[in-house]
Scaffold this motif. Sequence first.
Motif, PDB file in Angstrom:
ATOM      1  N   LEU A 100       0.840  -1.198   0.000  1.00 44.01           N
ATOM      2  CA  LEU A 100       0.000   0.000   0.000  1.00 44.01           C
ATOM      3  C   LEU A 100       0.873   1.245   0.000  1.00 44.01           C
ATOM      4  CD1 LEU A 100      -2.881  -0.919   2.467  1.00 44.01           C
ATOM      5  CD2 LEU A 100      -3.044  -0.567   0.017  1.00 44.01           C
TER       6      LEU A 100
ATOM      7  N   LEU B  42       3.773   1.487  -1.442  1.00 39.63           N
ATOM      8  CA  LEU B  42       4.227   1.647  -2.826  1.00 39.63           C
ATOM      9  C   LEU B  42       3.153   2.327  -3.671  1.00 39.63           C
ATOM     10  CD1 LEU B  42       5.885  -1.817  -3.482  1.00 39.63           C
ATOM     11  CD2 LEU B  42       7.036   0.368  -3.686  1.00 39.63           C
ATOM     12  N   ALA B  43       1.902   1.868  -3.475  1.00 40.15           N
ATOM     13  CA  ALA B  43       0.803   2.461  -4.240  1.00 40.15           C
ATOM     14  C   ALA B  43       0.615   3.925  -3.854  1.00 40.15           C
ATOM     15  CB  ALA B  43      -0.487   1.676  -3.990  1.00 40.15           C
TER      16      ALA B  43
ATOM     17  N   ILE C 174       3.112   6.086  -5.615  1.00 46.32           N
ATOM     18  CA  ILE C 174       2.809   6.340  -7.024  1.00 46.32           C
ATOM     19  C   ILE C 174       1.711   7.402  -7.130  1.00 46.32           C
ATOM     20  CG2 ILE C 174       1.881   5.352  -9.150  1.00 46.32           C
ATOM     21  CD1 ILE C 174       3.130   2.720  -8.379  1.00 46.32           C
TER      22      ILE C 174
ATOM     23  N   SER D 204      -8.168  -3.103  -0.443  1.00 48.36           N
ATOM     24  CA  SER D 204      -7.375  -3.656  -1.543  1.00 48.36           C
ATOM     25  C   SER D 204      -7.832  -3.144  -2.897  1.00 48.36           C
ATOM     26  CB  SER D 204      -7.448  -5.188  -1.546  1.00 48.36           C
ATOM     27  OG  SER D 204      -7.017  -5.705  -0.334  1.00 48.36           O
ATOM     28  N   ALA D 205      -9.158  -2.945  -3.024  1.00 46.96           N
ATOM     29  CA  ALA D 205      -9.686  -2.529  -4.322  1.00 46.96           C
ATOM     30  C   ALA D 205      -9.423  -1.049  -4.573  1.00 46.96           C
ATOM     31  CB  ALA D 205     -11.190  -2.814  -4.381  1.00 46.96           C
TER      32      ALA D 205
ATOM     33  N   PRO E 260      -6.813   1.002  -3.906  1.00 47.44           N
ATOM     34  CA  PRO E 260      -5.565   1.389  -4.586  1.00 47.44           C
ATOM     35  C   PRO E 260      -5.602   1.123  -6.085  1.00 47.44           C
ATOM     36  CG  PRO E 260      -5.088   0.086  -2.649  1.00 47.44           C
ATOM     37  CD  PRO E 260      -6.561   0.085  -2.804  1.00 47.44           C
ATOM     38  N   ILE E 261      -6.216  -0.003  -6.490  1.00 49.95           N
ATOM     39  CA  ILE E 261      -6.283  -0.321  -7.917  1.00 49.95           C
ATOM     40  C   ILE E 261      -7.085   0.747  -8.641  1.00 49.95           C
ATOM     41  CG2 ILE E 261      -7.073  -2.003  -9.628  1.00 49.95           C
ATOM     42  CD1 ILE E 261      -6.705  -4.186  -7.597  1.00 49.95           C
TER      43      ILE E 261
ATOM     44  N   LEU F  90      -5.174   4.107  -8.721  1.00 48.74           N
ATOM     45  CA  LEU F  90      -4.075   4.096  -9.689  1.00 48.74           C
ATOM     46  C   LEU F  90      -4.617   4.142 -11.116  1.00 48.74           C
ATOM     47  CD1 LEU F  90      -1.457   1.621  -8.191  1.00 48.74           C
ATOM     48  CD2 LEU F  90      -1.482   4.103  -8.132  1.00 48.74           C
ATOM     49  N   LEU F  91      -5.764   3.474 -11.333  1.00 47.30           N
ATOM     50  CA  LEU F  91      -6.371   3.486 -12.668  1.00 47.30           C
ATOM     51  C   LEU F  91      -6.789   4.908 -13.047  1.00 47.30           C
ATOM     52  CD1 LEU F  91      -7.542   2.051 -15.142  1.00 47.30           C
ATOM     53  CD2 LEU F  91      -9.635   1.694 -13.847  1.00 47.30           C
TER      54      LEU F  91
ATOM     55  N   SER G  41      -3.765   7.028 -13.749  1.00 49.38           N
ATOM     56  CA  SER G  41      -3.093   6.826 -15.044  1.00 49.38           C
ATOM     57  C   SER G  41      -3.919   7.352 -16.190  1.00 49.38           C
ATOM     58  CB  SER G  41      -2.822   5.359 -15.356  1.00 49.38           C
ATOM     59  OG  SER G  41      -2.477   4.649 -14.292  1.00 49.38           O
TER      60      SER G  41
ATOM     61  N   LEU H 173      -5.119  -3.571 -17.209  1.00 52.59           N
ATOM     62  CA  LEU H 173      -4.681  -2.372 -16.483  1.00 52.59           C
ATOM     63  C   LEU H 173      -3.272  -1.981 -16.885  1.00 52.59           C
ATOM     64  CD1 LEU H 173      -6.098  -3.115 -12.930  1.00 52.59           C
ATOM     65  CD2 LEU H 173      -6.765  -1.250 -14.438  1.00 52.59           C
TER      66      LEU H 173
ATOM     67  N   PHE I  98      -3.817   0.747 -19.681  1.00 55.36           N
ATOM     68  CA  PHE I  98      -3.819   1.969 -18.862  1.00 55.36           C
ATOM     69  C   PHE I  98      -2.487   2.247 -18.175  1.00 55.36           C
ATOM     70  CE2 PHE I  98      -8.222   0.472 -19.007  1.00 55.36           C
ATOM     71  CZ  PHE I  98      -8.811   1.590 -19.579  1.00 55.36           C
ATOM     72  N   ASN I  99      -1.512   1.379 -18.397  1.00 54.50           N
ATOM     73  CA  ASN I  99      -0.181   1.605 -17.846  1.00 54.50           C
ATOM     74  C   ASN I  99      -0.172   1.693 -16.313  1.00 54.50           C
ATOM     75  OD1 ASN I  99       2.527   1.883 -18.124  1.00 54.50           O
ATOM     76  ND2 ASN I  99       2.466   4.121 -18.265  1.00 54.50           N
ATOM     77  N   VAL I 100      -0.984   0.835 -15.668  1.00 53.83           N
ATOM     78  CA  VAL I 100      -0.975   0.778 -14.200  1.00 53.83           C
ATOM     79  C   VAL I 100      -0.005  -0.329 -13.783  1.00 53.83           C
ATOM     80  CG1 VAL I 100      -2.360   0.400 -12.146  1.00 53.83           C
ATOM     81  CG2 VAL I 100      -3.378   1.499 -14.128  1.00 53.83           C
TER      82      VAL I 100
ATOM     83  N   ILE J 218       1.667  -3.856  -8.106  1.00 51.76           N
ATOM     84  CA  ILE J 218       0.717  -3.465  -7.063  1.00 51.76           C
ATOM     85  C   ILE J 218      -0.662  -4.054  -7.334  1.00 51.76           C
ATOM     86  CG2 ILE J 218      -0.501  -1.484  -6.097  1.00 51.76           C
ATOM     87  CD1 ILE J 218       2.227   0.002  -6.504  1.00 51.76           C
ATOM     88  N   THR J 219      -1.116  -4.002  -8.614  1.00 55.68           N
ATOM     89  CA  THR J 219      -2.465  -4.513  -8.886  1.00 55.68           C
ATOM     90  C   THR J 219      -2.548  -6.016  -8.586  1.00 55.68           C
ATOM     91  OG1 THR J 219      -1.871  -4.761 -11.204  1.00 55.68           O
ATOM     92  CG2 THR J 219      -3.113  -2.805 -10.616  1.00 55.68           C
TER      93      THR J 219
ATOM     94  N   MET K  59      -2.720  -6.669  -4.826  1.00 56.89           N
ATOM     95  CA  MET K  59      -4.034  -6.324  -4.284  1.00 56.89           C
ATOM     96  C   MET K  59      -5.083  -7.334  -4.753  1.00 56.89           C
ATOM     97  SD  MET K  59      -3.498  -3.831  -2.400  1.00 56.89           S
ATOM     98  CE  MET K  59      -1.864  -3.248  -2.058  1.00 56.89           C
TER      99      MET K  59
ATOM    100  N   SER L 153      -5.158 -10.412  -2.550  1.00 53.29           N
ATOM    101  CA  SER L 153      -5.977 -10.330  -1.321  1.00 53.29           C
ATOM    102  C   SER L 153      -7.454 -10.352  -1.668  1.00 53.29           C
ATOM    103  CB  SER L 153      -5.702  -9.078  -0.494  1.00 53.29           C
ATOM    104  OG  SER L 153      -4.571  -8.431  -0.873  1.00 53.29           O
ATOM    105  N   ILE L 154      -7.810  -9.710  -2.802  1.00 54.35           N
ATOM    106  CA  ILE L 154      -9.224  -9.712  -3.180  1.00 54.35           C
ATOM    107  C   ILE L 154      -9.683 -11.145  -3.482  1.00 54.35           C
ATOM    108  CG2 ILE L 154     -10.879  -8.930  -4.929  1.00 54.35           C
ATOM    109  CD1 ILE L 154      -9.350  -6.294  -5.017  1.00 54.35           C
TER     110      ILE L 154
END
Lengths: 315, 361
Positions: A234, A236-237, A240, A282-283, A285-286, A289-290, A293, B134, B138-140, B144-145, B148, B151-152
């Motif tokens: 987290l 690291l995220a 970013i 968890s969801a 950060p994704i 980041l999306l 970007s 992603l 989208f260059n993510v 990290i994804t 995460m 865990s999901i």
Amino acid sequence: MLSKFIDIAIIQGTIRMATPIMLAAMGAMVTGLSGIINIGLEGMMLLGAFFAVVGSYYFGSVWLGVAVALLSGLIMALLFAIFTMKFRAHIILIGITINAFALAITVYFLRDWFNVAGAFSDNAIVGFNTVKIPIIKSIPILGDILSGYTPIVYLSWLIIISMHIILYKTPLGRHLRAVGENAEASETLGIKVKGIKYLAVILSGIFSSLAGAYLSLGQLTMFTENMSANRGFLGLAANIFGMGTPIGGALASLIFGFADSLAMRLQGWETIPSQIVLMIPSALPILILLIFSVRKKKELKNFKEENISKLLSGK
Amino acid sequence: MKEFINNINWRPFIIIFLSLLLSLLIGSIFMISSGYNPLNVYLMMFQGAFIGKINIMNSLKNATPLIFTSMAVLIAFRTGTFNIGVEGQLFMGAIAAAWAGFSLEGLPSIIHIPLSLLFAIIAGALYAMIPAILKFKFNVNEIITTIMLNSIAFLFTSYLVNYPLRESPMAPQTPKVFESARLPRLTDSSQVSVGIIIAVIFAVIFWFVFKKTTFGFRTRVVGEASSFAEFSGISPVRTAFYGMLISGAVAGLAGGVELLGVHYRFVELFPTGLGFNGILIAWLGKGTPLGALFAALFYGGIQSGAMTVDWITSIPRQLSDTLLVLMVFFIAAEGMFDWVWPLKKKFLNKKDQKAGVEKNA
């Protein structure tokens, strides 16, 4: 409805949950700025949490516990730096290996040294007490939000502020950013690139093991298996999302801390299964980041189009 | 024959050997500190791993999922991405196989098993598609994804076995899959199934595809020199995208085989670490399919050996994980062994000089 979930307790919870993420984000930031991806933050945090408890248990002092944790962070950081820079090991692999090492060795030592599995708590482990800041504590509302935490929380704020000052007001900070931008050019300018990189990795080790000590001595007074629970990632995220700045990283960590704190609150709420609620941290950060970007891509596109139209119009 | 020996690149083997030695040395420090004679413990470990039918079968059982997950990691890595999401993709594959196994009734084994495995493969690939889209659209950052998403996946499967797919209020687990969906076991006394045979065949096929076909060539080019690949008309992005999907498919297959061969149902505490160990094992095998195959078999043995040690002594079974991690540490740090290579030259030079002297005489 909203007031049911937003109150002073959840803000305090946000700050508490954000602290380890913030520290990890600072670690991710210094290494990131010097051009290194340190996935091992997670493992360094877990080892820090373990050795903080070990130090506190054997020496009977909470600060000695922190010292032992920092020592473990320093050693892991040195290993990381030497293995990747001197021995040419794959940087992401070494990070993963450090994480796996931390997971395996803490469980091993738990059983070998303390003869317990899963968790270790003992009356001999000294944890942190909360500290109320004089004057500030008596301000209504703000006093409750800013005061009443364990010392590492305040320490993390100090670290964020000093990182901001170091990065933007000192030669060291300029050098650090220069190394990440262009290592070869920095070298020719007489900057000690290797030294800066070693320093960055060591700082990241210290920050993440401090985060670990916070988890095991600040939040709880015990060690549990895998207690870092992705907080290093987290961090690291957050880095970013915070665009590699101390303040940005700290704010992003607060968002993740809020998600954590909210999930804990909603867990008691029986209409939603707890697993779904626990997915939020968890969801998020994704998702963030999306969005980040997509916006960056758009900005880049706009920037290019502007420049092209400028070129075409001959200005 | 002599030429054949000379043509082999011995470096990886020497690095692996020295890394193994170093790790065992560090492991023995732990053992001495707990009051055991390391030689006895290692002997016990070896016997528990490779001596006796039950032990061997157990080692093979441990190795089966690891062969698949290490191949999954290799496929992604060779095409240019680090798939840390193998763990989550495996969970998705396992629960998909469980669902197909207990809800599709009345199929003959010959259809039911492949169909359930297909569900696992699709689930894994679809779950890998999320970080792939992603990353490549989208260059993510995929690291990290995928973390995460792991865990999901844990939480999502836990939700499924607690609510919609729960068999009874007694325990959070799915019903057992029908007999027709279970992978046949090799012996009555152990949990090793034909999954190990599928895994070995798969690894060999993977090795062949990689070594001998154009697809393998494409992926190799992309993994090793993406600018060259672009120049020669191979799209690195597209190859990496499909590499990630195939990697996820194989991770899903790992979960499916583990579920239909060993557990027969998805329980909330489905084994974790198979994905992450897959990464380590891919490296232990020096990044080649056959290397990873042997590394997985070897580590499967170490695991059951450490289990034996755990039963007899007070040394925790996490000894196996610790040794694996140490080995990968050293194998990854190639530069650590730089001092070894001049030794050989020195040795050969001396020999040549000697030969020369004898000739002159």
